[in-house]
Design a protein around this motif. Structure first.
Motif, PDB file in Angstrom:
ATOM      1  N   GLU A 135       0.826  -1.205   0.000  1.00 16.56           N
ATOM      2  CA  GLU A 135       0.000   0.000   0.000  1.00 16.56           C
ATOM      3  C   GLU A 135       0.857   1.251   0.000  1.00 16.56           C
ATOM      4  OE1 GLU A 135      -3.364   2.387   2.664  1.00 16.56           O
ATOM      5  OE2 GLU A 135      -2.482   0.529   3.424  1.00 16.56           O
ATOM      6  N   MET A 136       1.880   1.291   0.867  1.00 11.91           N
ATOM      7  CA  MET A 136       2.727   2.468   0.933  1.00 11.91           C
ATOM      8  C   MET A 136       3.531   2.638  -0.353  1.00 11.91           C
ATOM      9  SD  MET A 136       2.113   4.152   3.607  1.00 11.91           S
ATOM     10  CE  MET A 136       0.430   3.562   3.804  1.00 11.91           C
ATOM     11  N   ALA A 138       2.577   1.833  -3.316  1.00 13.26           N
ATOM     12  CA  ALA A 138       1.669   2.384  -4.322  1.00 13.26           C
ATOM     13  C   ALA A 138       1.426   3.867  -4.090  1.00 13.26           C
ATOM     14  CB  ALA A 138       0.350   1.620  -4.296  1.00 13.26           C
ATOM     15  N   ARG A 139       1.280   4.249  -2.854  1.00 13.59           N
ATOM     16  CA  ARG A 139       1.004   5.652  -2.554  1.00 13.59           C
ATOM     17  C   ARG A 139       2.231   6.534  -2.756  1.00 13.59           C
ATOM     18  NH1 ARG A 139      -3.811   6.595   0.304  1.00 13.59           N
ATOM     19  NH2 ARG A 139      -4.900   4.701   0.979  1.00 13.59           N
ATOM     20  N   LEU A 140       3.414   5.996  -2.501  1.00 16.61           N
ATOM     21  CA  LEU A 140       4.642   6.784  -2.603  1.00 16.61           C
ATOM     22  C   LEU A 140       5.381   6.590  -3.925  1.00 16.61           C
ATOM     23  CD1 LEU A 140       6.028   6.316   1.030  1.00 16.61           C
ATOM     24  CD2 LEU A 140       5.140   8.430   0.028  1.00 16.61           C
ATOM     25  N   GLY A 141       4.795   5.839  -4.844  1.00 17.50           N
ATOM     26  CA  GLY A 141       5.451   5.673  -6.125  1.00 17.50           C
ATOM     27  C   GLY A 141       6.465   4.562  -6.152  1.00 17.50           C
ATOM     28  N   SER A 142       6.121   3.389  -5.616  1.00 17.23           N
ATOM     29  CA  SER A 142       6.939   2.179  -5.681  1.00 17.23           C
ATOM     30  C   SER A 142       8.202   2.227  -4.839  1.00 17.23           C
ATOM     31  CB  SER A 142       7.308   1.865  -7.150  1.00 17.23           C
ATOM     32  OG  SER A 142       6.143   1.693  -7.926  1.00 17.23           O
ATOM     33  N   ALA A 143       8.220   3.030  -3.790  1.00 16.65           N
ATOM     34  CA  ALA A 143       9.373   3.035  -2.888  1.00 16.65           C
ATOM     35  C   ALA A 143       9.494   1.687  -2.191  1.00 16.65           C
ATOM     36  CB  ALA A 143       9.216   4.144  -1.847  1.00 16.65           C
ATOM     37  N   ARG A 144      10.696   1.065  -2.230  1.00 21.05           N
ATOM     38  CA  ARG A 144      10.879  -0.250  -1.610  1.00 21.05           C
ATOM     39  C   ARG A 144      11.128  -0.147  -0.112  1.00 21.05           C
ATOM     40  NH1 ARG A 144      14.628  -3.685  -5.915  1.00 21.05           N
ATOM     41  NH2 ARG A 144      13.136  -3.602  -7.668  1.00 21.05           N
ATOM     42  N   LYS A 145      11.819   0.906   0.301  1.00 23.59           N
ATOM     43  CA  LYS A 145      12.051   1.128   1.724  1.00 23.59           C
ATOM     44  C   LYS A 145      11.647   2.556   2.062  1.00 23.59           C
ATOM     45  CE  LYS A 145      15.117  -0.775   4.178  1.00 23.59           C
ATOM     46  NZ  LYS A 145      16.381  -1.095   4.899  1.00 23.59           N
ATOM     47  N   VAL A 146      11.215   2.723   3.286  1.00 30.04           N
ATOM     48  CA  VAL A 146      10.742   4.033   3.728  1.00 30.04           C
ATOM     49  C   VAL A 146      11.329   4.352   5.091  1.00 30.04           C
ATOM     50  CG1 VAL A 146       8.574   3.939   2.453  1.00 30.04           C
ATOM     51  CG2 VAL A 146       8.688   2.991   4.771  1.00 30.04           C
ATOM     52  N   VAL A 226     -12.913   4.580  16.416  1.00 30.77           N
ATOM     53  CA  VAL A 226     -11.788   5.428  16.026  1.00 30.77           C
ATOM     54  C   VAL A 226     -12.060   6.025  14.654  1.00 30.77           C
ATOM     55  CG1 VAL A 226     -10.054   4.235  17.408  1.00 30.77           C
ATOM     56  CG2 VAL A 226     -10.509   3.461  15.060  1.00 30.77           C
ATOM     57  N   ILE A 227     -11.395   7.130  14.373  1.00 29.34           N
ATOM     58  CA  ILE A 227     -11.399   7.741  13.054  1.00 29.34           C
ATOM     59  C   ILE A 227     -10.047   7.425  12.424  1.00 29.34           C
ATOM     60  CG2 ILE A 227     -11.594   9.879  11.744  1.00 29.34           C
ATOM     61  CD1 ILE A 227     -13.114  11.041  14.168  1.00 29.34           C
ATOM     62  N   HIS A 228     -10.076   6.785  11.278  1.00 27.11           N
ATOM     63  CA  HIS A 228      -8.846   6.369  10.595  1.00 27.11           C
ATOM     64  C   HIS A 228      -8.634   7.291   9.397  1.00 27.11           C
ATOM     65  CE1 HIS A 228      -6.333   2.800   8.831  1.00 27.11           C
ATOM     66  NE2 HIS A 228      -5.640   3.904   8.971  1.00 27.11           N
ATOM     67  N   VAL A 229      -7.540   8.042   9.422  1.00 26.29           N
ATOM     68  CA  VAL A 229      -7.241   9.013   8.378  1.00 26.29           C
ATOM     69  C   VAL A 229      -5.915   8.648   7.716  1.00 26.29           C
ATOM     70  CG1 VAL A 229      -6.860  11.452   7.824  1.00 26.29           C
ATOM     71  CG2 VAL A 229      -8.438  10.826   9.674  1.00 26.29           C
ATOM     72  N   VAL A 230      -5.923   8.543   6.393  1.00 25.18           N
ATOM     73  CA  VAL A 230      -4.685   8.349   5.641  1.00 25.18           C
ATOM     74  C   VAL A 230      -4.500   9.590   4.762  1.00 25.18           C
ATOM     75  CG1 VAL A 230      -3.408   6.943   3.984  1.00 25.18           C
ATOM     76  CG2 VAL A 230      -4.928   5.844   5.647  1.00 25.18           C
ATOM     77  N   ARG A 231      -3.426  10.318   5.019  1.00 29.94           N
ATOM     78  CA  ARG A 231      -3.178  11.582   4.326  1.00 29.94           C
ATOM     79  C   ARG A 231      -1.897  11.460   3.494  1.00 29.94           C
ATOM     80  NH1 ARG A 231      -2.452  14.288   8.428  1.00 29.94           N
ATOM     81  NH2 ARG A 231      -0.180  14.398   8.419  1.00 29.94           N
ATOM     82  N   THR A 232      -1.958  11.921   2.260  1.00 33.66           N
ATOM     83  CA  THR A 232      -0.787  11.931   1.393  1.00 33.66           C
ATOM     84  C   THR A 232      -0.430  13.370   1.064  1.00 33.66           C
ATOM     85  OG1 THR A 232      -1.490   9.831   0.407  1.00 33.66           O
ATOM     86  CG2 THR A 232       0.222  11.061  -0.750  1.00 33.66           C
ATOM     87  N   ALA A 233       0.844  13.725   1.246  1.00 29.09           N
ATOM     88  CA  ALA A 233       1.333  15.069   0.947  1.00 29.09           C
ATOM     89  C   ALA A 233       2.050  15.059  -0.404  1.00 29.09           C
ATOM     90  CB  ALA A 233       2.286  15.544   2.040  1.00 29.09           C
ATOM     91  N   PHE A 234       1.710  16.019  -1.253  1.00 27.13           N
ATOM     92  CA  PHE A 234       2.310  16.131  -2.581  1.00 27.13           C
ATOM     93  C   PHE A 234       3.070  17.442  -2.698  1.00 27.13           C
ATOM     94  CE2 PHE A 234      -1.258  13.277  -3.068  1.00 27.13           C
ATOM     95  CZ  PHE A 234      -0.807  12.304  -3.959  1.00 27.13           C
ATOM     96  N   ASP A 235       4.245  17.380  -3.364  1.00 27.62           N
ATOM     97  CA  ASP A 235       4.977  18.621  -3.599  1.00 27.62           C
ATOM     98  C   ASP A 235       4.523  19.248  -4.915  1.00 27.62           C
ATOM     99  OD1 ASP A 235       6.235  17.261  -5.659  1.00 27.62           O
ATOM    100  OD2 ASP A 235       8.161  17.054  -4.620  1.00 27.62           O
ATOM    101  N   THR A 236       5.113  20.395  -5.255  1.00 27.42           N
ATOM    102  CA  THR A 236       4.670  21.131  -6.440  1.00 27.42           C
ATOM    103  C   THR A 236       5.010  20.407  -7.743  1.00 27.42           C
ATOM    104  OG1 THR A 236       6.724  22.419  -6.298  1.00 27.42           O
ATOM    105  CG2 THR A 236       4.736  23.389  -5.338  1.00 27.42           C
ATOM    106  N   ASP A 237       5.869  19.393  -7.682  1.00 27.18           N
ATOM    107  CA  ASP A 237       6.156  18.575  -8.862  1.00 27.18           C
ATOM    108  C   ASP A 237       5.187  17.409  -9.006  1.00 27.18           C
ATOM    109  OD1 ASP A 237       8.349  20.118  -9.664  1.00 27.18           O
ATOM    110  OD2 ASP A 237       9.714  19.021  -8.333  1.00 27.18           O
ATOM    111  N   GLY A 238       4.245  17.305  -8.056  1.00 27.02           N
ATOM    112  CA  GLY A 238       3.272  16.231  -8.099  1.00 27.02           C
ATOM    113  C   GLY A 238       3.736  14.949  -7.458  1.00 27.02           C
ATOM    114  N   CYS A 244       0.809   9.769   5.812  1.00 28.21           N
ATOM    115  CA  CYS A 244       0.613   9.717   7.264  1.00 28.21           C
ATOM    116  C   CYS A 244      -0.636   8.908   7.573  1.00 28.21           C
ATOM    117  CB  CYS A 244       0.481  11.121   7.847  1.00 28.21           C
ATOM    118  SG  CYS A 244       0.439  11.150   9.651  1.00 28.21           S
ATOM    119  N   ASP A 245      -0.449   7.832   8.328  1.00 25.63           N
ATOM    120  CA  ASP A 245      -1.537   6.938   8.731  1.00 25.63           C
ATOM    121  C   ASP A 245      -1.882   7.258  10.179  1.00 25.63           C
ATOM    122  OD1 ASP A 245      -3.121   4.736   9.527  1.00 25.63           O
ATOM    123  OD2 ASP A 245      -2.225   3.484   7.983  1.00 25.63           O
ATOM    124  N   THR A 246      -3.062   7.825  10.393  1.00 28.45           N
ATOM    125  CA  THR A 246      -3.460   8.328  11.708  1.00 28.45           C
ATOM    126  C   THR A 246      -4.699   7.617  12.227  1.00 28.45           C
ATOM    127  OG1 THR A 246      -2.606  10.527  11.144  1.00 28.45           O
ATOM    128  CG2 THR A 246      -4.128  10.394  13.004  1.00 28.45           C
TER     129      THR A 246
END
Length: 262
Positions: A135-136, A138-146, A226-238, A244-246
């Protein structure tokens, strides 16, 4: 035994097909909603309720159990049952990550806490490199480690939410973001200093019942979701620069949104 004050609670309806203990729970719930019992106030004792309604103590206990399962009341051993505090934080989703707050060196949680006059704290902080989940990736663009930043947030000493931020290693490794304290303004301020000026956030919000470990970590009363919020931050390059999984105690927040009409 002294009678309850007049008008505090009504009487039972003998013609109703609703169970007696549910009628009692209904009356107590209504009294709480109308402010007859303030936040933190002690509810009438089992003996007082038994005498007022003319029912057995077990019937009263069943009624009080309903309120506890709904998160409206909590029992304290040897003291009684008390009205639980209502949501203390109004989470302004459209404002909490505004540029002006980062410029002032404030995180989103600090902004929320200051708005309600509460003392914010962060504990249980763990920062480490991890293998990314599908899942991460896919959301971060195929990052293998975070880089994962796990923390718990408290208001006035009470746990209200947990959050884990996941960032691509090519951005975060060897930077202040990888330190326990990333500095004023939090990781978003550091991301912008690294050239990733933030453009927008996307949030997915859902409500659910908590897992056992979440009940323990957030010290949730029975029945509190609980309220489960998944937020993705994007920079100006997209590029997605953080996810952030809250998980938030639902009885500690009101979510407020400002939506444009045009």
């Amino acid at each position: 035994m002294a009678a309850l004050p007049p008008g505090l609670l009504g009487t039972l309806d003998p013609t109703s097909d609703r169970a007696v203990f549910r009628q009692i729970a209904d009356q107590l719930r209504e009294a709480i909603a109308k402010g007859r019992f303030a936040e933190g106030a002690k509810l009438p004792s089992e003996a007082e309720l038994t005498d007022h309604f003319g029912v057995s103590r077990m019937t009263v206990r069943n009624a009080l159990s309903i309120l506890q399962s709904e998160g409206l009341a909590s029992a304290e051993h040897g003291r009684g049952v008390f009205v639980r505090p209502r949501p203390p934080v109004r989470r302004l989703a459209s404002d909490r990550f505004a540029q002006r707050h980062r410029d002032q060196g404030k995180s989103g949680f600090t902004v929320e806490a200051e708005a309600v006059g509460s003392r914010p704290e962060v504990d249980s902080l763990v920062v480490r490199e991890e293998r990314s989940t599908p899942e991460m990736s896919a959301r971060l663009g195929s990052a293998r480690k975070v880089l994962a930043r796990r923390r718990r947030y408290l208001l006035d000493g009470k746990p209200v939410e947990t959050a884990t931020s996941y960032l691509p290693l090519d951005i975060a490794r060897g930077t202040p973001i990888a330190e326990p304290n990333p500095g004023p303004g939090g990781i978003y301020a550091r991301l912008e200093e690294l050239g990733h000026r933030l453009d927008h956030f996307e949030e997915e919000v859902r409500a659910r019942m908590p897992a056992p470990d979440e009940v323990k970590t957030l010290r949730l009363a029975p029945g509190v979701p609980v309220i489960h919020v998944v937020r993705t931050a994007f920079d100006t390059d997209g590029r997605a620069v953080e996810v952030c999984d809250t998980v938030m105690a639902a009885d500690a927040y009101v979510l407020a949104y400002r939506l444009p009409a045009t």
